[in-house]
Design a protein around this motif. Structure first.
Motif, PDB file in Angstrom:
ATOM      1  N   MET A 151       0.841  -1.201   0.000  1.00 35.39           N
ATOM      2  CA  MET A 151       0.000   0.000   0.000  1.00 35.39           C
ATOM      3  C   MET A 151       0.875   1.250   0.000  1.00 35.39           C
ATOM      4  O   MET A 151       0.589   2.216  -0.706  1.00 35.39           O
ATOM      5  CB  MET A 151      -0.935   0.006   1.209  1.00 35.39           C
ATOM      6  CG  MET A 151      -2.012  -1.042   1.155  1.00 35.39           C
ATOM      7  SD  MET A 151      -3.238  -0.738  -0.123  1.00 35.39           S
ATOM      8  CE  MET A 151      -4.389   0.233   0.808  1.00 35.39           C
ATOM      9  N   ASP A 152       1.950   1.223   0.766  1.00 32.84           N
ATOM     10  CA  ASP A 152       2.860   2.358   0.797  1.00 32.84           C
ATOM     11  C   ASP A 152       3.501   2.579  -0.575  1.00 32.84           C
ATOM     12  O   ASP A 152       3.582   3.714  -1.057  1.00 32.84           O
ATOM     13  CB  ASP A 152       3.944   2.151   1.853  1.00 32.84           C
ATOM     14  CG  ASP A 152       4.941   3.298   1.867  1.00 32.84           C
ATOM     15  OD1 ASP A 152       4.526   4.452   2.111  1.00 32.84           O
ATOM     16  OD2 ASP A 152       6.125   3.036   1.605  1.00 32.84           O
ATOM     17  N   ALA A 153       3.942   1.500  -1.201  1.00 35.61           N
ATOM     18  CA  ALA A 153       4.592   1.611  -2.516  1.00 35.61           C
ATOM     19  C   ALA A 153       3.640   2.158  -3.571  1.00 35.61           C
ATOM     20  O   ALA A 153       4.049   2.914  -4.458  1.00 35.61           O
ATOM     21  CB  ALA A 153       5.134   0.255  -2.941  1.00 35.61           C
ATOM     22  N   ILE A 154       2.379   1.799  -3.492  1.00 38.77           N
ATOM     23  CA  ILE A 154       1.390   2.269  -4.470  1.00 38.77           C
ATOM     24  C   ILE A 154       1.019   3.727  -4.216  1.00 38.77           C
ATOM     25  O   ILE A 154       0.901   4.518  -5.144  1.00 38.77           O
ATOM     26  CB  ILE A 154       0.128   1.380  -4.428  1.00 38.77           C
ATOM     27  CG1 ILE A 154       0.460  -0.019  -4.956  1.00 38.77           C
ATOM     28  CG2 ILE A 154      -1.009   2.009  -5.217  1.00 38.77           C
ATOM     29  CD1 ILE A 154      -0.630  -1.039  -4.715  1.00 38.77           C
ATOM     30  N   ARG A 155       0.846   4.089  -2.961  1.00 34.10           N
ATOM     31  CA  ARG A 155       0.360   5.427  -2.622  1.00 34.10           C
ATOM     32  C   ARG A 155       1.437   6.504  -2.626  1.00 34.10           C
ATOM     33  O   ARG A 155       1.134   7.683  -2.780  1.00 34.10           O
ATOM     34  CB  ARG A 155      -0.304   5.397  -1.247  1.00 34.10           C
ATOM     35  CG  ARG A 155      -1.612   4.661  -1.250  1.00 34.10           C
ATOM     36  CD  ARG A 155      -2.245   4.693   0.121  1.00 34.10           C
ATOM     37  NE  ARG A 155      -3.591   4.147   0.053  1.00 34.10           N
ATOM     38  CZ  ARG A 155      -4.233   3.661   1.093  1.00 34.10           C
ATOM     39  NH1 ARG A 155      -3.663   3.651   2.280  1.00 34.10           N
ATOM     40  NH2 ARG A 155      -5.455   3.181   0.963  1.00 34.10           N
ATOM     41  N   HIS A 199       8.569   6.293  -4.602  1.00 36.08           N
ATOM     42  CA  HIS A 199       9.830   5.916  -3.976  1.00 36.08           C
ATOM     43  C   HIS A 199      10.909   5.829  -5.040  1.00 36.08           C
ATOM     44  O   HIS A 199      10.642   5.425  -6.166  1.00 36.08           O
ATOM     45  CB  HIS A 199       9.718   4.530  -3.303  1.00 36.08           C
ATOM     46  CG  HIS A 199       8.751   4.496  -2.179  1.00 36.08           C
ATOM     47  ND1 HIS A 199       9.044   4.963  -0.930  1.00 36.08           N
ATOM     48  CD2 HIS A 199       7.471   4.056  -2.116  1.00 36.08           C
ATOM     49  CE1 HIS A 199       8.003   4.807  -0.144  1.00 36.08           C
ATOM     50  NE2 HIS A 199       7.034   4.260  -0.835  1.00 36.08           N
ATOM     51  N   PRO A 200      12.145   6.171  -4.684  1.00 38.46           N
ATOM     52  CA  PRO A 200      13.226   5.986  -5.654  1.00 38.46           C
ATOM     53  C   PRO A 200      13.435   4.494  -5.922  1.00 38.46           C
ATOM     54  O   PRO A 200      13.274   3.671  -5.021  1.00 38.46           O
ATOM     55  CB  PRO A 200      14.449   6.594  -4.973  1.00 38.46           C
ATOM     56  CG  PRO A 200      14.091   6.799  -3.548  1.00 38.46           C
ATOM     57  CD  PRO A 200      12.603   6.736  -3.425  1.00 38.46           C
ATOM     58  N   VAL A 201      13.773   4.199  -7.141  1.00 37.12           N
ATOM     59  CA  VAL A 201      14.044   2.815  -7.540  1.00 37.12           C
ATOM     60  C   VAL A 201      15.457   2.778  -8.112  1.00 37.12           C
ATOM     61  O   VAL A 201      15.789   3.567  -8.988  1.00 37.12           O
ATOM     62  CB  VAL A 201      13.029   2.315  -8.599  1.00 37.12           C
ATOM     63  CG1 VAL A 201      13.386   0.919  -9.063  1.00 37.12           C
ATOM     64  CG2 VAL A 201      11.613   2.375  -8.050  1.00 37.12           C
ATOM     65  N   GLN A 202      16.264   1.876  -7.613  1.00 36.53           N
ATOM     66  CA  GLN A 202      17.634   1.739  -8.101  1.00 36.53           C
ATOM     67  C   GLN A 202      17.781   0.376  -8.765  1.00 36.53           C
ATOM     68  O   GLN A 202      17.486  -0.646  -8.149  1.00 36.53           O
ATOM     69  CB  GLN A 202      18.621   1.871  -6.946  1.00 36.53           C
ATOM     70  CG  GLN A 202      18.545   3.211  -6.268  1.00 36.53           C
ATOM     71  CD  GLN A 202      19.428   3.285  -5.030  1.00 36.53           C
ATOM     72  OE1 GLN A 202      20.096   2.335  -4.665  1.00 36.53           O
ATOM     73  NE2 GLN A 202      19.426   4.437  -4.398  1.00 36.53           N
ATOM     74  N   ASN A 203      18.205   0.388 -10.000  1.00 37.46           N
ATOM     75  CA  ASN A 203      18.387  -0.856 -10.755  1.00 37.46           C
ATOM     76  C   ASN A 203      19.860  -1.080 -11.040  1.00 37.46           C
ATOM     77  O   ASN A 203      20.577  -0.157 -11.420  1.00 37.46           O
ATOM     78  CB  ASN A 203      17.637  -0.796 -12.088  1.00 37.46           C
ATOM     79  CG  ASN A 203      16.151  -0.747 -11.897  1.00 37.46           C
ATOM     80  OD1 ASN A 203      15.601  -1.485 -11.091  1.00 37.46           O
ATOM     81  ND2 ASN A 203      15.486   0.137 -12.625  1.00 37.46           N
ATOM     82  N   THR A 204      20.299  -2.300 -10.883  1.00 37.69           N
ATOM     83  CA  THR A 204      21.644  -2.702 -11.268  1.00 37.69           C
ATOM     84  C   THR A 204      21.519  -3.925 -12.158  1.00 37.69           C
ATOM     85  O   THR A 204      20.845  -4.890 -11.794  1.00 37.69           O
ATOM     86  CB  THR A 204      22.496  -3.062 -10.026  1.00 37.69           C
ATOM     87  OG1 THR A 204      22.536  -1.933  -9.166  1.00 37.69           O
ATOM     88  CG2 THR A 204      23.891  -3.469 -10.425  1.00 37.69           C
ATOM     89  N   VAL A 205      22.125  -3.849 -13.325  1.00 39.25           N
ATOM     90  CA  VAL A 205      22.097  -4.982 -14.254  1.00 39.25           C
ATOM     91  C   VAL A 205      23.540  -5.318 -14.610  1.00 39.25           C
ATOM     92  O   VAL A 205      24.332  -4.434 -14.941  1.00 39.25           O
ATOM     93  CB  VAL A 205      21.303  -4.644 -15.539  1.00 39.25           C
ATOM     94  CG1 VAL A 205      21.321  -5.824 -16.494  1.00 39.25           C
ATOM     95  CG2 VAL A 205      19.876  -4.233 -15.198  1.00 39.25           C
ATOM     96  N   ARG A 206      23.858  -6.602 -14.514  1.00 34.30           N
ATOM     97  CA  ARG A 206      25.196  -7.068 -14.862  1.00 34.30           C
ATOM     98  C   ARG A 206      25.072  -8.156 -15.922  1.00 34.30           C
ATOM     99  O   ARG A 206      24.196  -9.004 -15.840  1.00 34.30           O
ATOM    100  CB  ARG A 206      25.922  -7.581 -13.630  1.00 34.30           C
ATOM    101  CG  ARG A 206      26.102  -6.485 -12.556  1.00 34.30           C
ATOM    102  CD  ARG A 206      26.863  -6.946 -11.353  1.00 34.30           C
ATOM    103  NE  ARG A 206      28.259  -7.250 -11.621  1.00 34.30           N
ATOM    104  CZ  ARG A 206      29.231  -6.351 -11.764  1.00 34.30           C
ATOM    105  NH1 ARG A 206      28.942  -5.063 -11.687  1.00 34.30           N
ATOM    106  NH2 ARG A 206      30.473  -6.717 -11.975  1.00 34.30           N
ATOM    107  N   LEU A 207      25.953  -8.090 -16.902  1.00 33.89           N
ATOM    108  CA  LEU A 207      26.017  -9.094 -17.955  1.00 33.89           C
ATOM    109  C   LEU A 207      27.423  -9.660 -17.940  1.00 33.89           C
ATOM    110  O   LEU A 207      28.396  -8.901 -18.116  1.00 33.89           O
ATOM    111  CB  LEU A 207      25.674  -8.487 -19.303  1.00 33.89           C
ATOM    112  CG  LEU A 207      25.848  -9.388 -20.514  1.00 33.89           C
ATOM    113  CD1 LEU A 207      24.917 -10.603 -20.424  1.00 33.89           C
ATOM    114  CD2 LEU A 207      25.618  -8.627 -21.804  1.00 33.89           C
TER     115      LEU A 207
END
Length: 75
Positions: free
Chosen positions: A54-58, A61-69
């Protein structure tokens, strides 16, 4: 409890214009209890304040993505 999210998707994968978003979320809760309406209402409000989803929807929030190949950062 029934939770019904509504999503919208536009664009095309092939044209690299695909976009998806959450439009809204509807919840429906049916309770059978001998507890008073006041007690049940208080319990529901407390549960909503404790719910991470509910908190995430309302609230944004910052979102941090890390992708490694192959063990290297993919930009």
């Amino acid at each position: 409890m029934v939770v019904t999210p509504r999503f919208e998707q536009t664009g095309s994968i092939g044209a690299d214009t695909i976009a998806s978003k959450l439009v809204d979320v509807e919840t429906s809760l049916d309770i059978e209890s001998d507890a008073s309406a006041e007690d049940v209402s208080k319990l529901i409000k407390t549960a909503e304040r404790m719910c991470f989803l509910m908190d995430a929807i309302r609230n944004p929030h910052p979102v941090q993505n890390t992708v490694r190949l192959n063990d290297e950062a993919l930009g």
